[in-house]
Design an enzyme around this catalytic site. Sequence first.
Site, PDB file in Angstrom:
ATOM      1  N   GLU A  33       0.849  -1.207   0.000  1.00 52.34           N
ATOM      2  CA  GLU A  33       0.000   0.000   0.000  1.00 52.34           C
ATOM      3  C   GLU A  33       0.874   1.243   0.000  1.00 52.34           C
ATOM      4  O   GLU A  33       1.902   1.286   0.690  1.00 52.34           O
ATOM      5  CB  GLU A  33      -0.891  -0.033   1.247  1.00 52.34           C
ATOM      6  CG  GLU A  33      -2.286   0.451   1.036  1.00 52.34           C
ATOM      7  CD  GLU A  33      -3.080  -0.401   0.053  1.00 52.34           C
ATOM      8  OE1 GLU A  33      -3.121  -0.026  -1.143  1.00 52.34           O
ATOM      9  OE2 GLU A  33      -3.666  -1.410   0.466  1.00 52.34           O
ATOM     10  N   GLY A 119     -17.399   5.234  -2.316  1.00 54.92           N
ATOM     11  CA  GLY A 119     -16.653   5.793  -1.192  1.00 54.92           C
ATOM     12  C   GLY A 119     -16.100   4.742  -0.248  1.00 54.92           C
ATOM     13  O   GLY A 119     -15.765   5.041   0.884  1.00 54.92           O
ATOM     14  N   GLY A 121     -13.424   2.857  -1.040  1.00 60.92           N
ATOM     15  CA  GLY A 121     -12.020   2.599  -1.376  1.00 60.92           C
ATOM     16  C   GLY A 121     -11.834   1.373  -2.248  1.00 60.92           C
ATOM     17  O   GLY A 121     -10.774   0.752  -2.233  1.00 60.92           O
ATOM     18  N   SER A 124     -14.140   2.642  -7.462  1.00 57.94           N
ATOM     19  CA  SER A 124     -15.224   2.790  -8.434  1.00 57.94           C
ATOM     20  C   SER A 124     -14.839   3.818  -9.496  1.00 57.94           C
ATOM     21  O   SER A 124     -15.247   3.694 -10.656  1.00 57.94           O
ATOM     22  CB  SER A 124     -16.526   3.185  -7.739  1.00 57.94           C
ATOM     23  OG  SER A 124     -16.321   4.307  -6.932  1.00 57.94           O
ATOM     24  N   ASP A 169      -4.882   1.217  -9.157  1.00 58.13           N
ATOM     25  CA  ASP A 169      -6.321   0.965  -9.264  1.00 58.13           C
ATOM     26  C   ASP A 169      -6.731   0.676 -10.706  1.00 58.13           C
ATOM     27  O   ASP A 169      -7.482  -0.267 -10.983  1.00 58.13           O
ATOM     28  CB  ASP A 169      -7.113   2.160  -8.722  1.00 58.13           C
ATOM     29  CG  ASP A 169      -6.760   2.483  -7.276  1.00 58.13           C
ATOM     30  OD1 ASP A 169      -6.095   1.647  -6.634  1.00 58.13           O
ATOM     31  OD2 ASP A 169      -7.137   3.557  -6.799  1.00 58.13           O
TER      32      ASP A 169
HETATM   33  C1  GLA Z   1      -5.318   4.907  -3.636  1.00 62.28           C
HETATM   34  C2  GLA Z   1      -4.635   5.306  -4.951  1.00 62.28           C
HETATM   35  C3  GLA Z   1      -3.644   4.232  -5.403  1.00 62.28           C
HETATM   36  C4  GLA Z   1      -2.696   3.830  -4.284  1.00 62.28           C
HETATM   37  C5  GLA Z   1      -3.472   3.550  -2.992  1.00 62.28           C
HETATM   38  C6  GLA Z   1      -2.557   3.299  -1.828  1.00 62.28           C
HETATM   39  O1  GLA Z   1      -6.141   3.794  -3.850  1.00 62.28           O
HETATM   40  O2  GLA Z   1      -5.602   5.496  -5.947  1.00 62.28           O
HETATM   41  O3  GLA Z   1      -2.928   4.691  -6.534  1.00 62.28           O
HETATM   42  O4  GLA Z   1      -1.707   4.810  -4.091  1.00 62.28           O
HETATM   43  O5  GLA Z   1      -4.334   4.623  -2.657  1.00 62.28           O
HETATM   44  O6  GLA Z   1      -1.855   2.111  -2.015  1.00 62.28           O
END
Ligand code: GLA
Length: 387
Positions: A33, A119, A121, A124, A169
């Site tokens: 992360e 919302g 995480g 979407s 993402d």
């Molecule tokens: C969000 C961002 C990703 C990544 C995560 C943390 O989801 O969109 O690019 O940086 O936080 O890992």
Amino acid sequence: MDLISQLTTSFQHLFHADPLLICSPGRVNLIGEHTDYNEGFVLPAAIDKAIYLAVSPRTDHELHFVAHDLNKTYTGSLSNLQPTNTWADYLLGVLAQFRLADYPISGLNCVFSGTIPMGSGLSSSAALENGVGFALNELYGLGLDRITLLKLSQRAENDFVGAKVGIMDMFASMMGKADHVIKLDCRSLEYTYAPLRMEGISIVLCDSRVKHSLVASEYNTRRAECEAGVRFLQTFYPDIKSLRDVTMAMLDEHLRDTEPLIYRRCAYVVQENQRLLDGVAALEANDVASFGQLMYGSHEGLSHWYEVSCTELDILVDIARHQPGVLGARMMGGGFGGCTINLVREDSLEAFTDHIIKQYKAQTGKDTYIHVCKIQDGTHVVNELVS
Ligand code: GLA
């Protein structure tokens, strides 16, 4: 009526044509992360929660969008693409990127709906951006590959929506493969699929149902702190380009005493990359128990060193940690709200769910939603057309 039938009916009613249907999934990340924008590794996968888009091309430059779940519409023109500070920007941003690249497109009709909780995480927005790019590529026969498409999505989010997110993402949503996680090197974009052999173990998301307003500003601050660490170290090691090139020994020698905050941020990232590599080795050896311990380590780092967790996420991980049948748990994504990801033995799933719901309510006064998710293919055309 199921979601796809509803979407098709609504599209036919509005545009008097049959749509092309596209499914674009959300994502989970098992470990790794805040490493993507530091040119490190991530281990995400696309999930069985997705945005569904019904689309058709137009001969003029008009844009007609319907956000089915929000009951909102947007009408505009390809010749005037300006941010609106609404959901429409995720579509407009992608269209703007296609225009910038001079890809031959004209207008778009699009009705979309989804099963990704907003919302939470679960990305979407990346799913929607990928869905639109994928749609344009199909409708206008552009022949672009998936990597090009997902990079356009990231640029749409960075430059049009204004969120300086990394590549994870979009990559997970576009490149996902059923029953596999993606080990992605965010520096080279080289990737491999690792089969997820977790018989009898479920991936469970616990939604904190909070989204603290800090999320965007703190995300940018963390990026800046990591960059500051790299700049500082470059005075000693001119060849390093990002935290990917940095070791704990370098940090200990040059940053620990002089820049304690920057040290903690950078140390978290360096250690998280190592946890990911160890985690991949553990999964290859079918050692889910060790993988789970690395997840707890990741959460500790995110909470205490990187400081992107929040009380609610810490409580969810803490409750999970003491439950039988839980192999690992940690906050997932950017932080300051959203979901935790948990590996839970199937035979403990019911007790886990009951306990988390009750305990979370008791400790925070809030409700949590629990989602058990399956790992699915990335953005794709849905074949069945319901008439
Ligand atoms: C969000 C961002 C990703 C990544 C995560 C943390 O989801 O969109 O690019 O940086 O936080 O890992």
